[in-house]
Motif scaffolding. Sequence first.
Motif, PDB file in Angstrom:
ATOM      1  N   MET A   1      33.770  40.736  48.342  1.00 32.02           N
ATOM      2  CA  MET A   1      34.859  39.941  47.780  1.00 32.02           C
ATOM      3  C   MET A   1      36.192  40.484  48.267  1.00 32.02           C
ATOM      4  SD  MET A   1      35.872  39.861  43.750  1.00 32.02           S
ATOM      5  CE  MET A   1      34.416  40.801  43.435  1.00 32.02           C
ATOM      6  N   ALA A   3      40.024  40.464  47.667  1.00 32.34           N
ATOM      7  CA  ALA A   3      41.030  40.030  46.703  1.00 32.34           C
ATOM      8  C   ALA A   3      42.321  39.710  47.428  1.00 32.34           C
ATOM      9  CB  ALA A   3      41.271  41.105  45.660  1.00 32.34           C
TER      10      ALA A   3
ATOM     11  N   GLY B 127      35.085  35.271  43.003  1.00 31.77           N
ATOM     12  CA  GLY B 127      34.950  36.597  42.379  1.00 31.77           C
ATOM     13  C   GLY B 127      34.008  36.664  41.187  1.00 31.77           C
ATOM     14  N   GLU B 194      34.512  46.086  40.534  1.00 35.09           N
ATOM     15  CA  GLU B 194      35.319  45.017  41.141  1.00 35.09           C
ATOM     16  C   GLU B 194      36.257  44.369  40.124  1.00 35.09           C
ATOM     17  OE1 GLU B 194      32.175  43.204  44.314  1.00 35.09           O
ATOM     18  OE2 GLU B 194      31.544  43.499  42.253  1.00 35.09           O
ATOM     19  N   LYS B 197      39.950  43.406  41.573  1.00 29.03           N
ATOM     20  CA  LYS B 197      39.798  42.430  42.658  1.00 29.03           C
ATOM     21  C   LYS B 197      39.372  41.085  42.116  1.00 29.03           C
ATOM     22  CE  LYS B 197      37.834  44.878  46.626  1.00 29.03           C
ATOM     23  NZ  LYS B 197      36.523  44.927  47.288  1.00 29.03           N
ATOM     24  N   ARG B 198      38.421  41.128  41.183  1.00 31.36           N
ATOM     25  CA  ARG B 198      37.833  39.896  40.659  1.00 31.36           C
ATOM     26  C   ARG B 198      38.891  39.030  39.993  1.00 31.36           C
ATOM     27  NH1 ARG B 198      34.403  41.999  37.507  1.00 31.36           N
ATOM     28  NH2 ARG B 198      32.765  41.931  39.070  1.00 31.36           N
ATOM     29  N   LEU B 200      42.157  39.113  40.157  1.00 28.89           N
ATOM     30  CA  LEU B 200      43.216  38.652  41.071  1.00 28.89           C
ATOM     31  C   LEU B 200      42.707  37.479  41.910  1.00 28.89           C
ATOM     32  CD1 LEU B 200      44.721  42.074  42.250  1.00 28.89           C
ATOM     33  CD2 LEU B 200      45.722  40.450  40.622  1.00 28.89           C
ATOM     34  N   ALA B 201      41.482  37.595  42.416  1.00 26.12           N
ATOM     35  CA  ALA B 201      40.951  36.556  43.295  1.00 26.12           C
ATOM     36  C   ALA B 201      40.654  35.272  42.524  1.00 26.12           C
ATOM     37  CB  ALA B 201      39.685  37.053  43.986  1.00 26.12           C
ATOM     38  N   ARG B 203      42.009  34.247  39.692  1.00 26.55           N
ATOM     39  CA  ARG B 203      43.275  33.621  39.288  1.00 26.55           C
ATOM     40  C   ARG B 203      43.853  32.845  40.465  1.00 26.55           C
ATOM     41  NH1 ARG B 203      47.870  32.559  41.228  1.00 26.55           N
ATOM     42  NH2 ARG B 203      47.861  34.629  42.161  1.00 26.55           N
ATOM     43  N   ALA B 204      43.876  33.472  41.645  1.00 28.54           N
ATOM     44  CA  ALA B 204      44.453  32.807  42.817  1.00 28.54           C
ATOM     45  C   ALA B 204      43.682  31.527  43.136  1.00 28.54           C
ATOM     46  CB  ALA B 204      44.447  33.758  44.015  1.00 28.54           C
ATOM     47  N   PHE B 240      44.608  40.315  34.081  1.00 29.19           N
ATOM     48  CA  PHE B 240      45.447  39.942  35.219  1.00 29.19           C
ATOM     49  C   PHE B 240      46.698  40.819  35.265  1.00 29.19           C
ATOM     50  CE2 PHE B 240      48.818  37.092  37.008  1.00 29.19           C
ATOM     51  CZ  PHE B 240      48.388  37.173  38.322  1.00 29.19           C
ATOM     52  N   THR B 244      47.514  43.511  38.223  1.00 31.02           N
ATOM     53  CA  THR B 244      48.757  43.422  38.982  1.00 31.02           C
ATOM     54  C   THR B 244      49.437  44.789  39.039  1.00 31.02           C
ATOM     55  OG1 THR B 244      49.074  41.135  38.342  1.00 31.02           O
ATOM     56  CG2 THR B 244      51.027  42.325  39.057  1.00 31.02           C
ATOM     57  N   SER B 247      46.299  47.698  40.720  1.00 27.83           N
ATOM     58  CA  SER B 247      45.502  47.588  41.945  1.00 27.83           C
ATOM     59  C   SER B 247      46.379  47.838  43.167  1.00 27.83           C
ATOM     60  CB  SER B 247      44.845  46.219  42.033  1.00 27.83           C
ATOM     61  OG  SER B 247      45.809  45.260  42.358  1.00 27.83           O
ATOM     62  N   GLU B 248      45.741  48.380  44.215  1.00 31.25           N
ATOM     63  CA  GLU B 248      46.515  48.719  45.414  1.00 31.25           C
ATOM     64  C   GLU B 248      46.871  47.467  46.207  1.00 31.25           C
ATOM     65  OE1 GLU B 248      43.709  51.686  45.990  1.00 31.25           O
ATOM     66  OE2 GLU B 248      44.937  52.422  44.318  1.00 31.25           O
TER      67      GLU B 248
END
Lengths: 238, 248
Positions: A1, A3, B127, B194, B197-198, B200-201, B203-204, B240, B244, B247-248
């Motif tokens: 995945m 991101a 995600g 994850e 990442k999960r 953020l992805a 939501r996008a 979320f 924000t 996360s890197e």
Amino acid sequence: MEATPDCASKPCRIFEFLESSIGKKIMVAAAGVLLCGFLVAHLLGNLLMFVGGETFNRYAEALVSNPLLPLAEAGLVGLFLIHIVLSVRATLANRAARPEGYQVYTGKGARTPGSRTMALTGTLILVFVIIHVATLKYQLGGPKGVDLFAHVLGWFANPWYSIFYVLAVGGVGLHLSHGVQSAIQTFGFNHPRYTPLIRKAGLAFAFLIFAGFASLPVYFGFIHEPALACCPTEGGSK
Amino acid sequence: MNITLKVWRQKNASQPGALVEYTVKGIVPEMSFLEMLDTLNEQLIARGEDPLAFDSDCREGICGMCDLVIDGRAHGPDKGATTCQLHMRRYKDGDVVTVEPFRSKAFPIVKDLVVDRSSFDRIQAAGGFVSTNTGGAGEANAILIPHDKAEKAMDAASCIGCGACVAACPNASAMLFVAAKVSQYALLPQGMPEREKRVLAMRAAMDAEGFGHCTNEYECEAACPKDIKISNIARLNREFFRATLISE
Ligand code: HEM
Ligand code: FES
């Protein structure tokens, strides 16, 4: 995945947050809650009108002579702008998300009068704020050459002005009847025990804000004897 | 009994649709709502007309295909139930019932009452999973999970992805669906690697599909056939915000 691969750096992530549906809502809620703080401070100051004209005028004088006031005012305008720009953008996006509506839309009873009318009450508040600042702060119209207390009383003596004032703060109350608990949910706080209490407290807060602000035009516009109103004071705010 | 239906008929995505009135005869209270529509289709076919297109699959409340808005309510009048679980004993002879498709820019109409919900699949694919090498099943007690977390994760995982939250939301927002999918992993240790990442992805992906913003009207929770709670939306917002920040 992967991101959001195009957004690996921190500043980009923050921009992405501000542009996201959730981030916008969190910003609207944050500005809204800070505006509530302003409402409380403003109401407490205004209630000094009940203590007496002189006390109210001294308070107003102290406020305008504070060198930090322009800073606070700029912050207030900033909060309004953030709140309005983001909530209008969210509202437009929401309309676009359902281009063709339902012929029949009943729902299952979760919406409230406040939640249904957020855009309407928001617009009413904006119109009111403009008139309010123009007439009471910049004193366009109304009695001239008197102290602030007498000036406000002069405006409240106009029944149309007072009725509009009560309607508008009613709009604020309706806005907050949904807004307070909504903001807390938006911040991510939802708890089986506390959320029902928060909803009640939000309603109580909205009602107190309405009743507090409405008490001024109601009392000074319709109940108070104008003959007793005038109290020539030294040091008005003008 | 006889029922008058006002049903949305639309040839395809590009042509305008309209409500069309039909009288369905010979309905018995034991019929499900979908069987009533089957009866209508038999009558239409017998008259040589184009049958009504509507979705269904399991007809027992687990697949989430039977997406209808009935008299302005997603999945009809009952609470915690899908359209296929609605029965005609709810209605009486002579009732007039309006049936419309789920409406959202992100759920384009295919035909009549059938909408394309592949936007949900794309959000899920962004995600809504854990990346793990499957081998033999591990020892079940090797990973300890507090009971209340397990319960909440199971509640969130009961989402069948039907889209009633979107249909019922005045803003056509998909937040309850995404919140359920994010929550079912955010609550469990298997979802931790994850976690950021999960959210953020997903939501996008949700915003890219053109769903609306959540304004906390709570109609989604009221319409959800699986009683998914809006506390999941609060969790999504927290997840979320947290992702924000960290996360890197
Ligand atoms: C004293 C001034 C105001 C206060 C205290 C206030 C407070 C709030 C609060 C607490 C919320 C809830 C945020 C959330 O749901 O997360 C809200 C939402 C909203 N406000 Fe205000 N507001 C004020 C003025 C305005 C004005 C002037 C406008 C527009 C011209 C406006 C438009 C809106 C709209 C449209 C929403 C709903 C946004 C949404 O649900 O997504 N507000 N407000
Ligand atoms: S047809 Fe499967 S849930 Fe209704």
